[in-house]
Design an enzyme around this catalytic site. Structure first.
Site, PDB file in Angstrom:
ATOM      1  N   HIS A  78       0.839  -1.203   0.000  1.00 47.54           N
ATOM      2  CA  HIS A  78       0.000   0.000   0.000  1.00 47.54           C
ATOM      3  C   HIS A  78       0.876   1.256   0.000  1.00 47.54           C
ATOM      4  O   HIS A  78       0.581   2.229  -0.713  1.00 47.54           O
ATOM      5  CB  HIS A  78      -0.933  -0.004   1.207  1.00 47.54           C
ATOM      6  N   ASP A  81       2.220   1.776  -3.434  1.00 45.63           N
ATOM      7  CA  ASP A  81       1.147   2.231  -4.308  1.00 45.63           C
ATOM      8  C   ASP A  81       0.857   3.710  -4.081  1.00 45.63           C
ATOM      9  O   ASP A  81       0.691   4.481  -5.032  1.00 45.63           O
ATOM     10  CB  ASP A  81      -0.098   1.386  -4.074  1.00 45.63           C
TER      11      ASP A  81
END
Length: 105
Positions: A78, A81
């Site tokens: 995450h 990202d």
């Protein structure tokens, strides 16, 4: 399972990238108001935050490249990202600033 240091690194990437995103959004608003000098300053702040996040990410990747075991983490995925998306937004906003400034001249 992620250890405390890995967790802290992942969270720091998210925080730095999130702060950078806020500066990018501020720059977009400033571009919309034709306040290009302030937009550039906001993008400079965003760049500093992105550099901090990228340095943390790079350190973690270099560990694995050196053969040091790095466990898989959804949180780190995450974080990567978030960093990637914010970097793209930063690059697009930087380009938009150049376009809008050129139109004014």
């Amino acid at each position: 399972m992620e250890n405390s240091e890995e967790l802290q690194q992942s969270m720091q990437i998210i925080v730095e990238a999130g702060d950078a995103r806020a500066f990018v959004m501020k720059a977009l608003d400033q571009i919309g108001e034709a306040n290009y000098f302030e937009a550039k300053k906001s993008l400079d702040f965003a760049h500093e935050k992105l550099n901090k996040a990228h340095a943390i990410q790079t350190g973690k990747i270099q560990q694995e490249a050196k053969g040091i075991s790095v466990s898989y983490s959804v949180l780190f995925s995450h974080a990567q990202d978030t960093l990637m998306a914010t970097s793209s937004e930063y690059n697009m906003t930087k380009h938009l600033l150049k376009i809008f400034q050129a139109k004014e001249q």
